[in-house]
Design a protein around this motif. Structure first.
Motif, mmCIF file in Angstrom:
data_model
loop_
_atom_site.group_PDB
_atom_site.id
_atom_site.type_symbol
_atom_site.label_atom_id
_atom_site.label_comp_id
_atom_site.label_asym_id
_atom_site.label_seq_id
_atom_site.Cartn_x
_atom_site.Cartn_y
_atom_site.Cartn_z
ATOM 1 N N TYR A 1 -6.528 -0.285 -2.956
ATOM 2 C CA TYR A 1 -5.643 0.338 -1.978
ATOM 3 C C TYR A 1 -4.235 -0.267 -1.992
ATOM 4 C CZ TYR A 1 -9.797 2.480 0.132
ATOM 5 O OH TYR A 1 -10.935 3.211 0.361
ATOM 6 N N ALA A 2 -4.026 -1.313 -2.774
ATOM 7 C CA ALA A 2 -2.725 -1.983 -2.787
ATOM 8 C C ALA A 2 -2.440 -2.527 -4.179
ATOM 9 C CB ALA A 2 -2.691 -3.113 -1.761
ATOM 10 N N THR B 1 0.846 -1.192 0.000
ATOM 11 C CA THR B 1 0.000 0.000 0.000
ATOM 12 C C THR B 1 0.879 1.240 0.000
ATOM 13 O OG1 THR B 1 -0.119 0.077 2.420
ATOM 14 C CG2 THR B 1 -1.821 -1.188 1.272
ATOM 15 N N ALA C 1 -6.042 3.773 2.701
ATOM 16 C CA ALA C 1 -5.683 2.375 2.992
ATOM 17 C C ALA C 1 -5.492 2.160 4.486
ATOM 18 C CB ALA C 1 -4.412 1.993 2.238
ATOM 19 N N LEU D 1 -7.649 -5.480 0.301
ATOM 20 C CA LEU D 1 -6.896 -4.286 -0.087
ATOM 21 C C LEU D 1 -6.778 -4.183 -1.607
ATOM 22 C CD1 LEU D 1 -3.986 -4.346 2.530
ATOM 23 C CD2 LEU D 1 -5.818 -2.656 2.405
#
Length: 273
Positions: free
Chosen positions: A163-164, A97, A115, A158
């Motif tokens: 977010y990642a 992230t 995140a 995630l």
């Protein structure tokens, strides 16, 4: 006792002494071969301190999960957990992230706060399970794992949220890499989270320069201001001579400067002669 009996008794005694001497000088104890080695008190303590995973199956894949509790979320992919009464810093496997707290990055990277907040909302003070792959720790001593909250793997959540990115694919810890890449591809197609900024998420990290380029207008492009046409009220010709002098004759109805006083025959075209 006659002589024969005495000789027989003497022979028996000599045989018995020979057998006993052989057993003593051989160095072997038949009880020792049958004995079971027991761990020392120290080794017993080590075994007791090691978390014992429980085996589960998901989608045909066996998972060995260990119970834990999240104490603190540092950012989207790094947490502190309590496992078997001991605090451990964990790093989620195969995901990365943006940095929200990093000594070399003064300002949080785009989507780092989102995140981190998502991880705090989902994990803080929650009972979770972790799964170890092959190598247990990274060079910083952090425990490498896949983290489960309920039936969901947080690493995958995630990626689903954008977010990642899939990162640090280092064998032998690659158990779910193909699955992770498939989830990432969907997030890219939806252009959500980190994928909403063109060229931001790269193979080797996050390029904050891409964010600056996107947020600032290009010098090579100028925004054209719309030109408002003049209306009949804004342009007025006193007579056709003025219209001809301005190069506007003939003036049709609806054109700037048209007026009924110029259109004597009322055909909608003024100053046609």
């Amino acid at each position: 006792m006659n002589k024969v009996s005495k000789r027989l008794l003497a022979c028996l005694i000599m045989m018995a002494l020979t057998i006993t001497g052989t057993a003593c000088t051989s160095g072997k104890n038949p009880l020792q071969a049958a004995s079971v080695h027991l761990p020392t008190q120290q080794s017993q303590n080590v075994v007791a301190a090691t978390p014992q995973p429980s085996a589960e199956k998901s989608g045909g894949t066996e998972r060995k999960l260990i119970d834990a509790k999240v104490l603190k979320v540092s950012d989207g992919d790094t947490m502190t957990i309590l496992i078997n009464g001991k605090k451990e810093t964990i790093r989620l496997l195969l995901v990365d992230t943006p940095e929200s707290v990093h000594p070399k990055i003064p300002d949080p990277q785009p989507y780092a706060i989102e995140a981190s907040n998502y991880a705090k909302k989902m994990l803080n003070n929650k009972k979770v399970k972790i799964e170890i792959d092959v190598s247990e720790r990274d060079r910083y001593g952090r425990l490498l794992c896949y983290l489960y909250i309920g039936e969901k793997m947080f690493n995958e959540l995630l990626l689903e949220k954008g977010y990642a990115r899939v990162a640090y694919v280092i064998p032998p810890n690659v158990k779910y890499v193909d699955r992770f890449r498939a989830i990432q591809k969907k997030a890219q197609q939806q252009a959500i989270g980190i994928w909403s900024i063109e060229n931001y998420a790269q193979e080797d990290g996050f390029d904050t320069n891409a964010v600056k380029k996107e947020s600032s207008p290009s010098k090579s492009k100028t925004t054209a201001q719309p030109v408002k046409p003049k209306t009949e009220e804004q342009v007025y010709y006193k007579n056709c001579s003025e219209a001809k002098k301005a190069g506007a004759a003939p003036v049709r109805k609806g054109d700037p400067g048209y007026g009924k006083h110029l259109d004597r025959d009322g055909d909608g075209i003024a100053c046609e002669r």
